[in-house]
Design a protein around this motif. Structure first.
Motif, PDB file in Angstrom:
ATOM      1  N   ILE A  91       0.862  -1.184   0.000  1.00  0.00           N
ATOM      2  CA  ILE A  91       0.000   0.000   0.000  1.00  0.00           C
ATOM      3  C   ILE A  91       0.897   1.231   0.000  1.00  0.00           C
ATOM      4  CG2 ILE A  91      -1.813   1.273   1.214  1.00  0.00           C
ATOM      5  CD1 ILE A  91      -2.671  -1.296   2.539  1.00  0.00           C
ATOM      6  N   VAL A  92       0.656   2.132  -0.934  1.00  0.00           N
ATOM      7  CA  VAL A  92       1.399   3.395  -1.012  1.00  0.00           C
ATOM      8  C   VAL A  92       0.414   4.526  -0.727  1.00  0.00           C
ATOM      9  CG1 VAL A  92       2.773   4.921  -2.465  1.00  0.00           C
ATOM     10  CG2 VAL A  92       3.009   2.431  -2.698  1.00  0.00           C
ATOM     11  N   VAL A  93       0.733   5.382   0.254  1.00  0.00           N
ATOM     12  CA  VAL A  93      -0.176   6.457   0.665  1.00  0.00           C
ATOM     13  C   VAL A  93       0.515   7.803   0.502  1.00  0.00           C
ATOM     14  CG1 VAL A  93      -1.535   7.436   2.548  1.00  0.00           C
ATOM     15  CG2 VAL A  93      -1.345   4.957   2.309  1.00  0.00           C
ATOM     16  N   GLU A  94      -0.165   8.733  -0.149  1.00  0.00           N
ATOM     17  CA  GLU A  94       0.292  10.115  -0.254  1.00  0.00           C
ATOM     18  C   GLU A  94      -0.747  11.015   0.411  1.00  0.00           C
ATOM     19  OE1 GLU A  94       1.012  11.035  -4.311  1.00  0.00           O
ATOM     20  OE2 GLU A  94       2.685   9.626  -4.518  1.00  0.00           O
ATOM     21  N   VAL A  95      -0.298  11.871   1.318  1.00  0.00           N
ATOM     22  CA  VAL A  95      -1.193  12.737   2.090  1.00  0.00           C
ATOM     23  C   VAL A  95      -0.885  14.190   1.745  1.00  0.00           C
ATOM     24  CG1 VAL A  95      -1.944  13.432   4.387  1.00  0.00           C
ATOM     25  CG2 VAL A  95      -1.267  11.065   3.968  1.00  0.00           C
ATOM     26  N   SER A  96      -1.922  14.951   1.463  1.00  0.00           N
ATOM     27  CA  SER A  96      -1.776  16.387   1.242  1.00  0.00           C
ATOM     28  C   SER A  96      -2.619  17.113   2.286  1.00  0.00           C
ATOM     29  CB  SER A  96      -2.244  16.758  -0.175  1.00  0.00           C
ATOM     30  OG  SER A  96      -2.205  18.159  -0.366  1.00  0.00           O
ATOM     31  N   VAL A  97      -1.947  17.806   3.198  1.00  0.00           N
ATOM     32  CA  VAL A  97      -2.634  18.508   4.290  1.00  0.00           C
ATOM     33  C   VAL A  97      -2.696  19.994   3.965  1.00  0.00           C
ATOM     34  CG1 VAL A  97      -2.583  19.094   6.740  1.00  0.00           C
ATOM     35  CG2 VAL A  97      -1.848  16.823   5.984  1.00  0.00           C
TER      36      VAL A  97
END
Length: 827
Positions: free
Chosen positions: A20-26
């Protein structure tokens, strides 16, 4: 070994989910999370893989796509039954299909079906969701990526429906056969102070000199075997902010996506003179989960206290901190529920002592987690005049009928406030946040190395604050612009806590480009007004995050309305489906469907059915065998005969362990030691069948100790915290007595403590001053935990009208080696 709930996975078969690859933009107080799941069919036949997984309860899934080879298929939102039929049709015709749907029972559980992957084929599935970041007690903003999906309990006789949580496959924590990589880009109007996590992080990398943008990544090699928590800390967190997001260019003007949407983040400020006063009234109901899973450790590290033990310590703090004149009761729940008192009792020394004795005896011994019945019991009791009801709910959040619970809480919201606490990994965010939101309270999550006590005491401070009433919100915009609120009316405001508001802005102003919102309310019979101005000029390149969160907020409100009307009110379900399809945001009545027709040739061979395992935490002590009790035995919709068969397998497995243990015992081992081992093994299965039957299958001797059977799993006895020792000695009135136990906490003899007492001072006053000096001198880092019992102590001393308080404080400082000022103590 993979342990399953629902359909059985073939043992030792390869698991298709590889990573699983997760990219987060806050962006300030909200985040967009993009997850990519890599699948590979290593079977010899076409494969259907099922992956049931948790998401934050407030999240809005807004995009779903699948990539097979070089071809990407973007899913569309359809009415749920129609999407399910299209998925089944695609599989039956040999096509590749992907279906993402929300659980019928809980909005924080999703089921992803990946169908008809040919042998050796790889597929990449991507889903995006947007979510609000919760404000924590220490002003951090919390983003949680749930990994652990605990078994969800349903009351007996309930229809489990077709929700995803009924079909969870699980593995013990630490055995997850796929990895996680995570990177986050953080952007804020205010400088970013730091980013913390319960998992190892690479160093924070600032992207500009103002420190308003930064990136951070999870350290390499992390297995997704626990909830991943990011805590973001900004400077000036409490500054109100506003974001106006531009309309979607392709959407029709006047529609939700075709108009700008504003998101306001408000932090109401209360007058200081009002906040210095705490109420002495209230009915405090502490509802504590006593299901078997509460025996789990608070975290995975060594020496961790179990959840029920932490709850006992917390109840000690709460009982000592309650004000004189209030009423209280404690209700434990599991498969059944038990009240300490038939009805709420007035807080006094007698009732406090009685409750504390019962707290000491409290165990995680009530089976499953069924919260609906105890709540119905509480709501059936009449409220006490002039005693506002305050409900404190402690649970690890493992229920399967979340929506039914939330509907019940909302129906009774006018009679109480609810403060909820999610304990440990896997607590349902939909349940914990939902009950607090519906009942005008506040939610807290205790995970990783968190201690329960500071968070609970913060909520007690909220409960003791004067209630905010008559809340109104007024929008002030140019006459050419109209405002359509997307958020439900604000029903609760706490000092220092954020309120998020969403609204659709229709029309354009030719002149004035400023708008404002005014929040008015009454606090302790005083009118209060807070105002925030904002620019009507939309912000570009925000990825439609604000629109989708606004849509999700409105959808959730409409879903509750539809359930309250039991589907009888026309048009509500249809409006939810229309909003969901228009905004591309998930709902209870829609699903994401993608079909890849490939070359049009049907796939040959039997279609295999596989469940991708989700991490499952074990009950303490279950590692004695190869069985995971938390997942293999607690299947919620298993027939009684199947449960009985599973019980036989469980005790047989435990029996084999006993046989092996017996053969390895040293010849000189005592009979009592052998019996203790057998009794403890029998205790593991106590909640599912009788001691007599367990001992029969385990072939325990007749003198197997009953005490061993009833005792919790063995742990090394921790040294009692001196702070908790001191707190346990305080009287309900707020005073301490000069006794040997107090001297022990102060690391003095009774004579050393008694001798410096000023001659004209009462012994109880002297003991209370010493306790306060010790707290302020040695335990300031834990002040949030003891602040209320210290306030009680100060009030009690002041009521004694002592003339020589200064002399007492000075003598106490000399005895304990402190330098605490009288003013610091509040005297």
């Amino acid at each position: 070994m993979v342990n399953c709930c629902g359909l059985v996975t073939v043992k030792n078969e390869p698991v298709p989910l590889k990573s699983i690859v997760v990219e987060v933009s806050v962006q300030g107080h909200v985040a967009t999370v993009s997850s990519t799941l890599q699948y590979e069919n290593q079977e010899q036949s076409p494969l259907e893989a099922i992956f049931v997984f948790p998401l934050p309860g407030e999240a809005a899934v807004c995009r779903f796509s699948a990539k097979i080879g070089q071809t990407e298929v973007v899913a569309e939102v359809q009415e749920k039954q129609k999407a399910q039929e299209q998925y089944d049709d695609a599989l039956s015709s040999g096509q590749q299909a992907f279906l993402l749907e929300e659980s019928d029972e809980s909005p924080d559980v999703f089921k992803l079906s990946v169908g008809s992957l040919p042998p050796g084929e790889k597929a990449s599935v991507s889903l995006d969701y947007v979510t609000e970041l919760a404000v924590q007690a220490d002003d951090g903003l919390r983003l949680c990526l749930p990994a652990v999906l605990n078994p969800r309990y349903l009351p007996q006789g309930s229809d489990s429906g077709s929700g995803g949580s009924a079909q969870v496959s699980s593995v013990p924590a630490g055995s997850v056969p796929y990895s996680l990589s995570l990177s986050a880009h953080v952007s804020s109007p205010h400088p970013i102070s730091r980013v913390e996590s319960n998992c190892p992080l690479d160093p924070l990398n600032y992207l500009n000199t103002e420190k308003t943008q930064a990136t951070v990544s999870l350290a390499a090699g992390h297995q997704f075997d626990r909830d991943v928590e990011l805590l973001l800390y900004y400077q000036d967190t409490y500054q109100p902010t506003a974001i106006v997001e531009a309309a979607q260019a392709s959407a029709k003007p006047g529609s939700l996506m075709g108009d700008p949407v504003v998101m306001l983040s408000l932090y109401p400020e209360f007058p200081k003179d009002v906040m210095s006063s705490m109420t002495s009234h209230g009915e405090f109901l502490f509802v504590v989960d006593r299901s078997g899973s509460m025996e789990c450790p608070m975290h995975l590290g060594s020496g961790s206290q179990d959840r029920i033990g932490s709850a006992r310590d917390t109840l000690l703090l709460l009982l000592k901190s309650l004000p004189m004149g209030c009423y209280f009761n404690i209700i434990g729940f599991g498969s059944s529920y038990e009240s300490f008192f038939p009805k709420s009792v007035e807080y006094s020394q007698k009732t406090m002592d009685e409750a504390l004795q019962k707290v000491k005896e409290m165990r995680a011994d009530l089976g499953g987690t069924e919260i609906l019945q105890p709540l119905k019991h509480i709501y059936s009791q009449p409220c006490l005049p002039d005693q506002p009801r305050q409900l404190f709910l402690f649970t690890d959040g493992e229920v399967g009928n979340t929506k039914e619970v939330l509907d019940l809480v909302k129906t009774n919201a006018g009679s109480h406030r609810c403060f909820s606490f999610g304990i440990g990994e896997g607590a349902s965010t939909a349940l914990i946040s939902g009950v607090a939101k519906q009942a005008r309270g506040h939610a807290q999550f205790i995970t990783g190395q968190d201690r329960m006590q500071p968070k609970v005491m913060q909520s007690l401070r909220f409960a003791l604050q004067p209630a905010v009433v008559d809340i109104s919100v007024k929008w002030n915009v140019p006459k050419e612009v109209s405002v359509t609120p997307l958020s439900p009316p604000i029903r609760v405001v706490f000092q220092g806590q954020r309120a998020l508001l969403y609204a659709q802005l229709t029309g354009e102003s030719s002149g004035d480009t400023e708008g404002s919102v005014t929040v008015k309310y009454s606090l302790a019979k005083q009118p209060v007004e807070n105002q925030l101005s904002f620019s009507l000029k939309p912000t570009e390149n925000t990825g439609m995050t604000v629109h989708r969160l606004g849509a999700r907020t409105l959808i959730q409100s409409l879903e509750v309305e539809e359930r309250e009307q039991d589907g009888e009110k026309e048009g509500v379900k249809e409006k939810v489906i229309e909003l969901s399809v228009q905004s591309g945001v998930s709902s209870a009545f829609t699903a994401f469907i993608a079909v890849h027709k490939g070359d049009g040739e049907a796939l040959h061979g039997p279609l295999l059915h596989r469940h991708v395992p989700t991490p499952m935490l074990k009950l303490r002590g279950c590692s004695l065998t190869d069985w995971d009790f938390s997942s293999s035995v607690l299947e919620r919709d298993m027939k009684l005969s199947e449960l009985d068969e599973k019980a036989d397998q469980l005790v047989c497995s435990a029996s084999k362990f006993v046989v092996g243990t017996k053969s390895k015992m040293h010849k000189r081992s005592s009979m009592s030691a052998k019996n203790k081992t057998e009794g403890l093994l029998a205790s593991r299965v106590k909640g599912f069948f009788s001691k007599q039957r367990a001992c029969e299958v385990l072939e325990c001797d007749e003198d197997c100790d009953e005490e061993d059977f009833d005792s919790p799993a063995p742990t090394s006895k921790p040294v009692r915290d001196p702070l908790l020792q001191l707190i346990s000695l305080q009287k309900a009135s707020g005073s301490w007595v000069l006794e040997a136990a107090l001297a022990e906490v102060l690391v003095k003899t009774e004579e050393e403590v008694s001798k410096p007492k000023p001659a004209q001072v009462d012994q109880e006053v002297w003991a209370t001053v010493l306790a306060l000096v010790w707290l302020y001198g040695f335990k300031m880092e834990a002040q949030e935990e003891w602040q209320f019992l210290a306030m009680k102590a100060v009030s009690w001393i002041q009521a004694q009208k002592v003339a020589s308080v200064s002399e007492c404080v000075q003598a106490g400082n000399t005895l304990l080696g402190c330098q605490v000022q009288k003013d610091t103590l509040g005297l």
